[in-house]
Design a protein around this motif. Structure first.
Motif, PDB file in Angstrom:
ATOM      1  N   ASN A 128      39.662  42.292  28.375  1.00  0.00           N
ATOM      2  CA  ASN A 128      39.320  42.145  26.851  1.00  0.00           C
ATOM      3  C   ASN A 128      38.931  40.910  26.637  1.00  0.00           C
ATOM      4  O   ASN A 128      39.654  40.005  25.921  1.00  0.00           O
ATOM      5  N   LEU A 129      37.730  40.601  26.909  1.00  0.00           N
ATOM      6  CA  LEU A 129      37.410  39.071  26.871  1.00  0.00           C
ATOM      7  C   LEU A 129      36.874  38.405  25.351  1.00  0.00           C
ATOM      8  O   LEU A 129      37.277  37.211  25.195  1.00  0.00           O
ATOM      9  N   PHE A 130      36.741  39.394  24.506  1.00  0.00           N
ATOM     10  CA  PHE A 130      36.545  38.613  23.222  1.00  0.00           C
ATOM     11  C   PHE A 130      37.723  39.213  22.236  1.00  0.00           C
ATOM     12  O   PHE A 130      37.342  38.946  20.819  1.00  0.00           O
ATOM     13  N   TRP A 131      38.831  39.382  22.548  1.00  0.00           N
ATOM     14  CA  TRP A 131      40.034  39.751  21.701  1.00  0.00           C
ATOM     15  C   TRP A 131      40.441  38.356  21.249  1.00  0.00           C
ATOM     16  O   TRP A 131      40.406  37.591  21.617  1.00  0.00           O
ATOM     17  N   VAL A 191      41.920  29.145  34.467  1.00  0.00           N
ATOM     18  CA  VAL A 191      42.066  30.170  33.474  1.00  0.00           C
ATOM     19  C   VAL A 191      40.597  30.976  33.569  1.00  0.00           C
ATOM     20  O   VAL A 191      40.721  32.352  33.647  1.00  0.00           O
ATOM     21  N   PHE A 192      39.252  30.400  33.883  1.00  0.00           N
ATOM     22  CA  PHE A 192      38.168  31.067  34.285  1.00  0.00           C
ATOM     23  C   PHE A 192      38.303  32.218  35.189  1.00  0.00           C
ATOM     24  O   PHE A 192      38.017  33.147  35.142  1.00  0.00           O
ATOM     25  N   ALA A 193      38.764  31.799  36.351  1.00  0.00           N
ATOM     26  CA  ALA A 193      38.998  32.340  37.550  1.00  0.00           C
ATOM     27  C   ALA A 193      40.053  33.667  37.408  1.00  0.00           C
ATOM     28  O   ALA A 193      39.521  34.697  37.673  1.00  0.00           O
ATOM     29  N   HIS A 194      41.181  33.442  36.585  1.00  0.00           N
ATOM     30  CA  HIS A 194      41.684  34.378  36.348  1.00  0.00           C
ATOM     31  C   HIS A 194      41.174  35.606  35.352  1.00  0.00           C
ATOM     32  O   HIS A 194      41.241  36.984  35.868  1.00  0.00           O
ATOM     33  N   VAL A 195      40.356  35.282  34.523  1.00  0.00           N
ATOM     34  CA  VAL A 195      39.594  36.204  33.631  1.00  0.00           C
ATOM     35  C   VAL A 195      38.800  36.953  34.503  1.00  0.00           C
ATOM     36  O   VAL A 195      38.664  38.118  34.331  1.00  0.00           O
ATOM     37  N   LEU A 196      37.995  36.306  35.309  1.00  0.00           N
ATOM     38  CA  LEU A 196      36.951  37.048  36.198  1.00  0.00           C
ATOM     39  C   LEU A 196      37.694  37.986  37.253  1.00  0.00           C
ATOM     40  O   LEU A 196      37.164  39.099  37.335  1.00  0.00           O
TER      41      LEU A 196
END
Length: 111
Positions: free
Chosen positions: A19-22, A5-10
């Motif tokens: 949209n990091l904090f949505w 999940v972290f790699a996908h977001v990055l």
């Protein structure tokens, strides 16, 4: 699972914006840029220069193969699923597949 999940977001942050904090804060952030060493300017990074916010959910649409248009998708629209945008990325994709294939072959031989 957390690493995936972290790699996908990055990855989204570098290619489309994310949209990091949505839903707490509705703003897309784009971390596209460069990191280089210049003989005249020294170390230069443009990943986080000033404002990196791009827009909100209502005003931002990223074209994908699943949802290519912000409006209702017509039946004959071309759906593109990018695999590699540059020669470097293509080489990385081919190398990754080759390494995984070799590891699987080695693992089967050792069993």
């Amino acid at each position: 699972m957390v690493a995936l999940v972290f790699a996908h977001v990055l990855l989204d942050a570098f290619f489309n914006g994310v949209n990091l904090f949505w839903p707490l804060h509705d703003r897309f952030y784009d971390l596209s840029g460069e990191f280089l060493l210049s003989d005249q300017r020294g170390v230069v990074q443009t990943f986080i220069d000033g404002e990196t916010a791009e827009g909100t959910v209502e005003e931002t649409h990223y074209t994908t193969g699943v949802n290519p248009t912000p409006e209702e998708t017509p039946q004959n629209v071309e759906r593109l699923f990018p695999i590699a945008g540059t020669g470097e990325r293509f080489l990385l994709v081919i190398s990754g597949f080759a390494v995984v294939a070799m590891r699987l072959i080695e693992e089967r031989r050792s069993d």
